[in-house]
Scaffold this motif. Structure first.
Motif: not given
Ligand code: FE2
Ligand code: AKG
Length: 261
Positions: A159, A161, A236, A254
């Motif tokens: 996936h 992000d 990743h 994040r």
């Molecule tokens: Fe991730």
């Protein structure tokens, strides 16, 4: 899987031998680099086209990292939610929890909207965040996704992000505790290697395919940073590993811009 990255990592680990363990760095949101963070041996990997990965094997001290592990294992309200991927419902193959500063737009992924816990509920997370800010001058993270892999059959599939809420070039700082697991990166299909055209032939494409994957063994107390366009251009994963029999906890810090959403 690519070995180049692991070779570089081995060299970095060798360079690290005998180095002082930096231990509990502290600092503010936009802190400057401390002398201890400068002493850490760091691997910088330029993925091309404005994407970079930075890996610090001994970001936190060994015992301090176990203290964090035990705290998080016990006190985080872990859940294993049901998510929807490609139209099918399934239980997420790891435990998760979400922590975010107040007033941020909600995070939602795969049809799931996690409850945002407050930093004040888990003071040690604020200490780890401070250490991350201190090691990464100019960084200012305000949210955290926690993952717990209870053994080798827990995983995160390929996936990125790249939720809109984060913006195109957001950095992610990932801190790992407990069982070492392999972390893989591969270029998204259709994203050319360092600007090469797909028309350069089968051989070039095959070379790219091999060169475009990287593998990191994420150690207890380590920090991995994905920067620039890594979420736009790369995928990743943390694959299943039969040999990984014990628990790993991973924290991904994040930044959600407050105007996002
Ligand atoms: Fe991730
Ligand atoms: O566990 C890891 O190292 C990666 C976790 C991850 O990719 C995520 O939370 O988005």
């Amino acid at each position: 899987m690519t070995t180049v990255t692991n070779l570089i990592l081995k060299a970095a680990a060798a360079a690290e031998n005998g180095e002082e363990d930096p231990g509990g760095a502290v600092g503010g949101c936009s802190g400057t680099s401390s002398s201890s963070s400068r002493r850490r041996s760091t691997l910088d990997l330029d993925l091309g086209n404005g994407s970079q990965v930075v890996y610090v094997a001994r970001f936190l001290g060994y015992q301090e990292s176990w203290d964090y592990f035990h705290y998080l294992n016990k006190h985080i309200p872990w859940t294993r939610p049901t998510i929807r991927v490609f139209g099918r419902s399934s239980v997420q193959p790891r435990d998760v929890c979400y922590v975010a500063s107040e007033g941020l737009p909600d995070l939602a992924y795969s049809g799931y909207q996690p409850h945002a816990h407050s930093w004040d509920e888990f003071p040690p997370l604020k200490d780890i965040l401070e250490a991350v800010h201190s090691a990464l001058p100019g960084s200012c993270f305000n949210s955290l996704l926690l993952n717990r892999y209870k053994g080798g059959s827990d995983y995160v599939s390929w996936h990125a992000d790249d939720e809109k809420l984060y913006g195109p070039t957001h950095g992610i700082a990932s801190v790992s505790f407990g069982c070492e697991r392999e972390f893989l990166l591969k270029r998204k299909p259709g994203k050319n290697f360092r600007g090469k055209k797909r028309s350069e032939g089968k051989r070039a494409r095959e070379q790219d395919r091999v060169a475009e994957q990287h593998s990191f063994t994420l150690k207890h107390g380590s920090l991995l940073v994905m920067r620039g366009y890594t979420q736009r251009d790369w995928l990743h994963s943390v694959p299943k590993r039969a040999k990984a029999q014990s628990t790993r906890i991973n924290l991904t810090f994040r930044l959600v811009p407050s105007h996002a959403g």
